[in-house]
Motif scaffolding. Structure first.
Motif, short mmCIF file in Angstrom:
data_model
loop_
_atom_site.label_atom_id
_atom_site.label_comp_id
_atom_site.label_asym_id
_atom_site.label_seq_id
_atom_site.Cartn_x
_atom_site.Cartn_y
_atom_site.Cartn_z
N PRO A 164 5.50 -14.97 -3.09
CA PRO A 164 6.41 -13.83 -3.24
C PRO A 164 6.85 -13.59 -4.69
O PRO A 164 7.26 -12.48 -5.03
CB PRO A 164 7.62 -14.23 -2.37
N ASP A 165 6.77 -14.63 -5.54
CA ASP A 165 7.20 -14.47 -6.93
C ASP A 165 6.14 -13.79 -7.80
O ASP A 165 6.41 -13.48 -8.96
CB ASP A 165 7.53 -15.83 -7.55
N ALA A 166 4.95 -13.54 -7.25
CA ALA A 166 3.88 -12.95 -8.06
C ALA A 166 4.27 -11.57 -8.58
O ALA A 166 3.97 -11.22 -9.73
CB ALA A 166 2.59 -12.86 -7.24
N LEU B 38 16.91 -10.56 -9.32
CA LEU B 38 17.72 -10.83 -8.14
C LEU B 38 17.14 -10.24 -6.86
O LEU B 38 17.46 -10.70 -5.77
CB LEU B 38 19.14 -10.26 -8.35
N ALA B 39 16.29 -9.24 -7.00
CA ALA B 39 15.78 -8.53 -5.82
C ALA B 39 14.67 -9.32 -5.13
O ALA B 39 13.86 -9.98 -5.80
CB ALA B 39 15.25 -7.16 -6.23
N PRO B 40 14.58 -9.27 -3.80
CA PRO B 40 13.46 -9.91 -3.09
C PRO B 40 12.16 -9.20 -3.39
O PRO B 40 12.13 -7.98 -3.58
CB PRO B 40 13.85 -9.78 -1.62
N ALA C 107 12.25 2.27 -14.15
CA ALA C 107 10.99 1.86 -14.77
C ALA C 107 10.94 0.36 -14.97
O ALA C 107 9.93 -0.29 -14.66
CB ALA C 107 10.82 2.57 -16.11
N ALA C 108 12.02 -0.24 -15.47
CA ALA C 108 12.02 -1.68 -15.70
C ALA C 108 12.05 -2.45 -14.39
O ALA C 108 11.42 -3.51 -14.26
CB ALA C 108 13.23 -2.06 -16.56
N PHE C 109 12.76 -1.93 -13.40
CA PHE C 109 12.84 -2.62 -12.11
C PHE C 109 11.48 -2.69 -11.44
O PHE C 109 11.10 -3.72 -10.87
CB PHE C 109 13.83 -1.89 -11.20
#
Length: 266
Positions: A42-44, A98-100, A154-156
């Motif tokens: 999930p961290d990919a 912080l977001a999943p 854009a950054a998110f």
């Protein structure tokens, strides 16, 4: 080694998209780094977003440096816009930590889908606003108020902002070749704070066992391979830009967005 060769080849494509479409690497790099670092689970996506920001800083900065000054003068007086883009990007990059990962991925796909519908259905990108026989008007500056929300989104999502700024510049009256060139300094303003946040972030516990080479959240191996392919292409195409008909250029932009959105959805 096969992964590095593949990333370098994709880097060639990001060089082309940087010059022709104003994409400093985000929309192309994110799906590819997700694939290359799939072992992170999930961290990919989080790593891909951070790595994309670094690639965009270098690509967009280099592309801006080799853009003719007469083109860049169209952004004269855009200091507040650039500052707000950077501020929004810093906030968006912090939110990414912080977001999943799952919802973020589908937010990426949803954003591309909505953008595609807007580009195709609303006049101003593929079809001009003015009627036949009406005189062309001078391009309008982008409002500074767009800076914070564009930078944050854009950054998110790791997209660099060109997917928002190119259509906005186009609807402001710029031809595609100018809109895509001006998107690079705007992308640089977004990607720089996003990269700083990503490099200073704590690393992932699973990284040593997943084959990733992380500094903070940035996969430096993937970023290096992408840049190795991209930078020579940017230098070549800026020196000898291809001549593309305006309508074909706009449709190619739409087609690239559709391709990348599909890649992330699979």
């Amino acid at each position: 080694m096969n992964v590095v060769v593949m990333l370098t080849g994709i880097g060639l494509l990001t060089g082309v998209t940087t010059v022709l479409f104003g994409f400093g690497g985000g929309f192309v790099a994110v799906p590819v780094v997700v694939w290359a670092d799939a072992a992170l689970g999930p961290d990919a996506l989080r790593v891909a977003t951070a790595t994309s920001a670094l690639v965009m800083v270098v690509n967009a900065g280099f592309a801006t440096a080799v853009t003719p000054r007469r083109v860049l003068l169209a952004l004269r007086g855009s200091g507040p816009l650039l500052l707000l883009l950077a501020a929004g990007a810093g906030a968006g990059a912090l939110a990414t930590r912080l977001a999943p990962a799952g919802p973020t991925r589908w937010a990426f796909v949803a954003y591309v889908t909505v953008t595609l519908a807007d580009l195709v259905l609303r006049p101003g990108f593929l079809r001009a606003h003015r009627r036949a026989g009406e005189a062309a008007v001078a391009p309008r500056p982008l409002p500074a108020a767009l800076g914070a929300p564009v930078g944050a989104v854009a950054a998110f999502l790791g997209v660099g902002g060109s997917v928002m700024t190119v259509p906005a510049l186009r609807r402001a009256g710029h031809p595609m070749r100018v809109a895509t060139a001006l998107a690079n300094p705007l992308t640089f303003a977004i990607a720089l704070p996003a990269t700083a946040v990503s490099l200073l972030a704590a690393g992932l516990p699973a990284a040593p066992h997943a084959g990733a080479h992380l500094v903070g959240l940035v996969d430096v191996r993937a970023a290096s391979a992408l840049l190795l392919g991209a930078l020579p292409v940017i230098a070549l195409l800026r020196r000898r830009p291809p001549r593309i008909p305006e309508r074909a250029h706009a449709w190619a932009y739409v087609g690239l967005l559709a391709l990348v959105g599909g890649a992330m959805a699979l």
